[in-house]
Design a protein around this motif. Structure first.
Motif, short mmCIF file in Angstrom:
data_model
loop_
_atom_site.label_atom_id
_atom_site.label_comp_id
_atom_site.label_asym_id
_atom_site.label_seq_id
_atom_site.Cartn_x
_atom_site.Cartn_y
_atom_site.Cartn_z
N LYS A 39 -5.59 10.37 -0.94
CA LYS A 39 -6.25 10.28 0.37
C LYS A 39 -6.70 8.85 0.63
O LYS A 39 -6.51 8.32 1.72
CB LYS A 39 -7.44 11.23 0.45
N ASN A 40 -7.30 8.20 -0.37
CA ASN A 40 -7.75 6.82 -0.21
C ASN A 40 -6.59 5.89 0.13
O ASN A 40 -6.70 5.03 1.01
CB ASN A 40 -8.46 6.32 -1.47
N ALA A 41 -5.48 6.05 -0.57
CA ALA A 41 -4.31 5.20 -0.32
C ALA A 41 -3.77 5.46 1.08
O ALA A 41 -3.43 4.52 1.81
CB ALA A 41 -3.23 5.45 -1.37
N SER A 42 -3.70 6.72 1.47
CA SER A 42 -3.21 7.07 2.81
C SER A 42 -4.13 6.51 3.89
O SER A 42 -3.67 5.96 4.90
CB SER A 42 -3.10 8.59 2.93
N ASP A 43 -5.44 6.64 3.67
CA ASP A 43 -6.41 6.10 4.64
C ASP A 43 -6.28 4.59 4.76
O ASP A 43 -6.37 4.03 5.86
CB ASP A 43 -7.84 6.46 4.23
N MET A 44 -6.06 3.92 3.64
CA MET A 44 -5.93 2.47 3.66
C MET A 44 -4.68 2.04 4.44
O MET A 44 -4.71 1.07 5.20
CB MET A 44 -5.90 1.92 2.24
N MET A 86 0.82 -1.19 0.00
CA MET A 86 0.00 0.00 0.00
C MET A 86 0.86 1.26 0.00
O MET A 86 0.49 2.25 -0.62
CB MET A 86 -0.94 0.00 1.21
N LYS A 87 1.99 1.20 0.68
CA LYS A 87 2.88 2.37 0.70
C LYS A 87 3.45 2.62 -0.69
O LYS A 87 3.59 3.78 -1.10
CB LYS A 87 3.99 2.19 1.73
N ARG A 88 3.74 1.57 -1.42
CA ARG A 88 4.23 1.74 -2.78
C ARG A 88 3.12 2.28 -3.68
O ARG A 88 3.38 3.09 -4.58
CB ARG A 88 4.78 0.43 -3.32
N ALA A 89 1.90 1.87 -3.42
CA ALA A 89 0.76 2.39 -4.19
C ALA A 89 0.59 3.89 -3.93
O ALA A 89 0.33 4.66 -4.87
CB ALA A 89 -0.52 1.65 -3.83
#
Length: 84
Positions: free
Chosen positions: A46-51, A1-4
């Protein structure tokens, strides 16, 4: 997810570069179109950070991760409209 998330930030930087080039030559139609992509990229970051936050909060709790996986499956992509 961090790479995303890093990938989303990279895509944002590319869109911002194109927007800046359009601004320099006063290409207002392109700027208007790109404005939609700028907004969408903000949402994607924002979605990636929230995930990431949710995953870190879940830790290794199998039930939490299962629920998070189901939440991710329910996410639906809707392409931005290109109609001006």
């Amino acid at each position: 997810m961090k790479r995303a998330l890093e990938r989303e930030k990279y895509v944002t930087s590319l869109i911002n570069d194109i927007y800046a080039a359009a601004y320099e030559v006063h290409d207002y139609r392109t700027m208007q179109m790109l404005g939609r992509f700028v907004k969408e990229q903000g949402e994607e970051e924002k979605n990636a950070s929230d995930m990431i936050t949710k995953m870190e909060h879940s830790g290794s709790d199998a039930r939490e991760l299962y629920m998070l996986n189901n939440e991710m499956k329910a996410c639906a992509y809707s392409a931005p409209s290109l109609v001006l």
